[in-house]
Write an enzyme that holds these catalytic residues in place. Structure first.
Site, PDB file in Angstrom:
ATOM      1  N   ASP A 195      -9.857   4.641  -7.850  1.00  0.00           N
ATOM      2  CA  ASP A 195     -10.117   4.122  -9.193  1.00  0.00           C
ATOM      3  C   ASP A 195     -10.039   5.253 -10.233  1.00  0.00           C
ATOM      4  O   ASP A 195     -10.476   6.381  -9.977  1.00  0.00           O
ATOM      5  CB  ASP A 195     -11.519   3.496  -9.202  1.00  0.00           C
ATOM      6  CG  ASP A 195     -11.776   2.645 -10.421  1.00  0.00           C
ATOM      7  OD1 ASP A 195     -10.812   2.134 -11.012  1.00  0.00           O
ATOM      8  OD2 ASP A 195     -12.969   2.469 -10.768  1.00  0.00           O
TER       9      ASP A 195
ATOM     10  N   HIS B  76     -12.195  -4.016 -16.115  1.00  0.00           N
ATOM     11  CA  HIS B  76     -13.082  -2.901 -15.768  1.00  0.00           C
ATOM     12  C   HIS B  76     -14.409  -3.056 -16.504  1.00  0.00           C
ATOM     13  O   HIS B  76     -14.519  -3.783 -17.483  1.00  0.00           O
ATOM     14  CB  HIS B  76     -12.433  -1.577 -16.164  1.00  0.00           C
ATOM     15  CG  HIS B  76     -11.363  -1.129 -15.217  1.00  0.00           C
ATOM     16  ND1 HIS B  76     -11.421   0.051 -14.522  1.00  0.00           N
ATOM     17  CD2 HIS B  76     -10.204  -1.725 -14.850  1.00  0.00           C
ATOM     18  CE1 HIS B  76     -10.358   0.171 -13.767  1.00  0.00           C
ATOM     19  NE2 HIS B  76      -9.587  -0.893 -13.955  1.00  0.00           N
TER      20      HIS B  76
ATOM     21  N   ASN C 170     -14.053  -5.193 -11.634  1.00  0.00           N
ATOM     22  CA  ASN C 170     -14.622  -3.936 -11.154  1.00  0.00           C
ATOM     23  C   ASN C 170     -16.131  -3.891 -11.370  1.00  0.00           C
ATOM     24  O   ASN C 170     -16.611  -4.111 -12.493  1.00  0.00           O
ATOM     25  CB  ASN C 170     -13.977  -2.750 -11.877  1.00  0.00           C
ATOM     26  CG  ASN C 170     -12.579  -2.453 -11.365  1.00  0.00           C
ATOM     27  OD1 ASN C 170     -11.881  -3.331 -10.855  1.00  0.00           O
ATOM     28  ND2 ASN C 170     -12.161  -1.212 -11.503  1.00  0.00           N
TER      29      ASN C 170
ATOM     30  N   ALA D 167     -17.324  -4.419 -15.553  1.00  0.00           N
ATOM     31  CA  ALA D 167     -17.895  -5.773 -15.510  1.00  0.00           C
ATOM     32  C   ALA D 167     -19.381  -5.797 -15.183  1.00  0.00           C
ATOM     33  O   ALA D 167     -20.022  -6.843 -15.308  1.00  0.00           O
ATOM     34  CB  ALA D 167     -17.131  -6.630 -14.505  1.00  0.00           C
TER      35      ALA D 167
END
Length: 284
Positions: free
Chosen positions: A82, A208, A230, A210
């Site tokens: 990531d 992203h 994510n 979240a």
């Protein structure tokens, strides 16, 4: 079963209007908790690791643990790198066995973002790995990557298709109002922007930051095209909260097997809850 790429699972999520959660782990215990929750829910799962986690836990150890998980749990498991901006680091992870990576050049200018992303795509394709990239700038902090609120840039729907066509990425992380870390105020997602992007592009879309986004907002985002969610901060908070509680109640405790177990159980509960929200239960 061996670890897999995210390609087929995200395409199925896109086709059937659900999402796959990507959970950031940091060690054996957090990975075990995520896999146990996913297996119980019969859900495909993405194990996400930042460069900081790779440096902390060790690249070969992380790949080895993911392979052990794939062997012991009969569900699709992807291990994903990531938010990495280091091209050489990404290539090293792919060579070690990662089947999913994110090249994050979103802080670069547009043409440089395309160039770096394209380089990783070309490399990843040789090894059957999928590539995620970011267009726009998500705020907050992830490892050493810190973006102030004033520097946040929402994804431009009119640029998204051009970016995808020039890079040939497998999935696109978009900025529509989320941030990494802990929210001070409830985030407001730009669903209209998301819908416009969804209508213009053909690859799965990623949300992203979240952790802390209200359930109703996550569900709405999935309904409008988000295929990967994510989650990081909520796992860390649940983990440490329950470890602290156990140590407070058992001040003489010194066995990590005892005080880490409540943390693992707390993470598993978060994982199960997020899988239900994403709609990926029984999709394995």
């Amino acid at each position: 079963m061996d670890i897999v790429s995210t390609k087929e699972m995200l395409l199925d999520a896109k086709k059937n209007s659900y999402a796959i959660p990507a959970f950031n782990i940091h060690n054996l215990e957090t990975m075990q908790a995520v896999l146990e929750g996913a297996w119980e829910m019969k859900s495909p799962i993405i194990i996400a690791t930042t460069p900081g986690t790779v440096n902390y836990a060790g690249l070969d150890f992380l790949v080895g643990m993911a392979k052990a998980g794939a062997k012991n749990f009969n569900i699709p498991i992807a291990i994903h790198l990531d938010h990495c901006s280091d091209v050489d680091f990404i290539k090293k992870c792919i060579l070690a066995g990662y089947k999913s990576v994110m090249i994050d050049a979103s802080l670069k200018d547009y043409e440089e973002n395309i160039r770096l992303t394209r380089e990783i795509v070309n490399f990843a394709q040789k090894y059957g790995a999928t590539v995620e990239s970011e267009l726009g700038v998500v705020g907050g902090q992830e490892d050493e990557r810190k973006v102030d609120e004033k520097d946040v840039l929402y994804t431009d729907p009119n640029v998204a298709l051009d970016f995808i066509e020039k890079t040939e990425i497998d999935s696109l992380a978009i900025a529509i109002g989320t941030a990494h870390g802990v929210y001070k105020l409830e985030p407001k997602l730009d669903i209209d922007r998301l819908e416009e992007i969804r209508n213009k592009v053909y690859v799965p879309l990623v949300l992203h930051g979240a952790s802390g986004v209200p359930e109703k907002s996550v569900i709405e985002a999935i309904e409008h095209g988000i295929c990967k969610i994510n989650i990081s901060t909520e796992l860390k908070m649940a983990f440490i909260k329950n470890i602290r509680k156990y140590l407070s109640e058992n001040p003489s405790a010194n066995d990590p097997r005892n005080y880490l177990t409540p943390g693992k159980e707390a993470i598993k509960k978060v994982v199960i809850d997020k899988i239900k929200i994403c709609g990926c239960e029984n999709r394995a």
